[in-house]
Design a protein around this motif. Structure first.
Motif, PDB file in Angstrom:
ATOM      1  N   LYS A   1       0.886  -1.072   0.234  1.00 29.25           N
ATOM      2  CA  LYS A   1      -0.087  -0.094  -0.172  1.00 29.25           C
ATOM      3  C   LYS A   1       0.757   0.941   0.224  1.00 29.25           C
ATOM      4  O   LYS A   1       2.428   1.115   0.269  1.00 29.25           O
TER       5      LYS A   1
ATOM      6  N   ASP B   1     -10.557  -1.184   2.028  1.00 34.41           N
ATOM      7  CA  ASP B   1     -10.771  -0.485   0.480  1.00 34.41           C
ATOM      8  C   ASP B   1     -12.789  -1.269   0.201  1.00 34.41           C
ATOM      9  O   ASP B   1     -12.450  -2.006   1.313  1.00 34.41           O
TER      10      ASP B   1
ATOM     11  N   GLU C   1     -13.077  -3.458  -6.603  1.00 36.35           N
ATOM     12  CA  GLU C   1     -12.460  -2.488  -6.000  1.00 36.35           C
ATOM     13  C   GLU C   1     -13.671  -1.246  -6.722  1.00 36.35           C
ATOM     14  O   GLU C   1     -13.378  -0.575  -7.485  1.00 36.35           O
TER      15      GLU C   1
ATOM     16  N   GLY D   1     -11.421   3.536  -2.663  1.00 38.15           N
ATOM     17  CA  GLY D   1      -9.200   2.781  -1.644  1.00 38.15           C
ATOM     18  C   GLY D   1      -9.310   3.604  -1.544  1.00 38.15           C
ATOM     19  O   GLY D   1      -9.482   5.088  -1.145  1.00 38.15           O
TER      20      GLY D   1
HETATM   21 MG    MG Z   1      -6.418   1.068  -4.790  1.00 40.72          MG
END
Ligand code: MG
Ligand code: 4AD
Length: 461
Positions: free
Chosen positions: A359, A376, A384, A387
């Motif tokens: 990340k 997420d 997704e 985020g």
């Molecule tokens: Mg993302």
């Protein structure tokens, strides 16, 4: 016609006046005695039927030649329709052909493939599907502003041109005034210090870093603007230019952020169902017969919340043959996200606490020293759509993370400053606007929920 417009038409008619309808002819049927023109102005899903007869002076010379695609203006009275499919129609007293149509008009009555329609983006909003998409986008945008405004979030306008890579992923489009052939050089490399902004500049991938500046002065802010990524992914979920909604809240931690995301998505769904009933019915009838039920169910049901580690256990125990093998530490691929939301949980799921190694540098590090407070939101079919994270507001730890990811501190000096002058816990997320429209409408390809999509190899229109 839009409901407001129909009401206005009927009111004027009730007052004894005539009404005027202007739009484009969807279909024209020329019967023996009269002509029936279905006229749509794009303001809502339904068109209005205009009936024109020989009492019109230009009936033979003009009305009879009106075809699909012509722009017309019809004035007449509103009458109950004897035909099927509409409550009322307009009995024309005058019909003017404003814009005739050339013989090669590509939108004929037959159904066209979405691939073909992408090649005529200058006309495709006249189709049922793209028209409905544009109206849903409009309703969702309005719902987004209303949601944040009602909660006291300030709309912050963040820049499109920037010198920083907010995601640290290097997917940047360069902005330069230089002609590549004659750009000035220094030590064999282009000398961007002589460029317009005095340094290397790019289109933004996210307004987050500036939204953080905003939150650390104004408490709750949001941005809603275009973002750009040069990831060369030719998928049904990626655009090179897409719109992102990014709220950022000071004095807020991960749990508060997850609550905000859940309330936010539910409000968008609710409002689009309420404001675009005809458009949503169309998507349910023609594109995906589960969208209405799915959205209604989501509005009523709490989102599932799990950690990344739990998600990995679910995937490992799923017995599925994934293309990308699963183990703790890997990034979740689209197939994994979809399995979780679509097959296992069967509704939106919020996954939190991802490994720090996969990340971005700005996410808050947990005490376990290996995960960050990321979140997420995954939904069936699309994967997704949101985020976000709690942000690292502790200077030392942020510096460490930036060093580990090879980000130059001097470049992000102002971002680090925010951790030196009144730093507080804060958190925010990004909603991919096209992904949420894709989810609501059931459209298979993200290129068909953006009026003018930008993808590798294509930026026409
Ligand atoms: Mg993302
Ligand atoms: O997860 P992402 O990369 O997060 C950020 O950019 C954060 N800075 C947001 C924040 O915390 N303020 O992107 C956010 C969302 C994704 O969940 C996805 O929905 C969408 O943006 N997205 C895309 N949508 C269309 N095309 C692309 N290429 C996209 N990349 C991300």
């Amino acid at each position: 016609m839009a409901r407001e417009k129909v009401k206005a038409l009927l009111a004027r008619e009730a007052a004894g006046g005539t009404v005027t309808v202007q739009g484009w002819v969807r279909t024209a049927r020329h019967g023996k005695e009269v002509s029936f023109l279905e006229v749509a102005d794009g303001s809502c899903f339904a068109g209005v039927q205009v009936v024109a007869g020989p009492e019109l002076a230009n009936f033979e010379t003009c009305v009879r030649s009106v075809r699909t695609g012509c722009a017309v203006s019809a004035t007449g009275t509103v009458v109950d329709s004897p035909g099927k499919g509409q409550r009322f129609e307009i009995q024309a007293q005058a019909l003017e052909l404003i814009g005739p149509v050339a013989d090669d008009y590509p939108l004929q009555k037959k159904r066209h493939s979405f691939e073909f329609l992408r090649t005529i983006a200058h006309l495709r909003m006249r189709t049922n599907t793209l028209g409905a998409i544009v109206r849903v986008r409009n309703a969702a945008s309005r719902a987004i502003h209303d949601f944040f405004q009602a909660r006291g979030f300030l709309y912050l306008h963040t820049p499109i041109i920037t010198m920083s890579d907010a995601e640290g992923a290097g997917e940047l489009f360069r902005v330069t005034e230089f002609d590549p052939d004659t750009a000035p050089k220094k030590d064999g490399k282009t000398d961007f210090s002589q460029d317009f902004f005095g340094g290397e500049s790019f289109l933004t991938v996210s307004g987050q870093l500036e939204a953080e500046i905003g939150a650390l002065s104004m408490s709750d802010v949001y941005t809603f603007g275009p973002t750009f990524r040069s990831e060369n992914s030719n998928t049904s979920r990626h655009l090179a230019e897409f719109w992102m909604v990014e709220p950022e809240s000071a004095f807020c931690e991960l749990e508060g952020l997850v609550d905000l995301a859940e309330a936010f998505l539910k409000e968008i769904f609710q409002r689009v169902l309420a404001d675009c009933p005809d458009d949503m019915q169309f998507f349910n009838d023609r594109i995906d017969n589960s969208v209405l039920e799915t959205l209604r169910h989501i509005i009523e049901t709490p989102f599932e919340r799990i950690t990344y580690s739990e998600a990995i256990s679910i995937l490992e125990g799923s017995g599925q043959d994934f293309e990308f093998p699963v183990s703790w530490g890997v990034d979740l691929q689209s197939e994994h996200e979809r399995y979780l939301a679509e097959e296992h949980i069967k509704r939106p799921v919020v996954v939190v606490d991802y490994p720090a190694s996969i990340k971005a540098f700005y996410m808050y590090k947990n005490d376990d020293d290996r995960t960050v407070r990321a979140m997420d939101v995954l939904v069936p079919r699309v994967g997704e759509i949101i985020g976000g994270s709690q942000r690292e507001h502790r200077l030392d730890i942020l510096r460490e993370r930036m060093r580990a990811q090879g980000l130059p501190e001097d470049h992000y000096w102002w971002y680090l400053d925010l951790r030196r002058y009144g730093s507080v816990p804060h958190a925010g997320f990004g909603l991919g606007f096209e992904r949420v429209v894709q989810f609501m409408t059931g459209m298979a390809n993200i290129r068909d929920v953006m009026p003018f999509p930008r993808v590798p190899g294509s930026a026409e229109f």
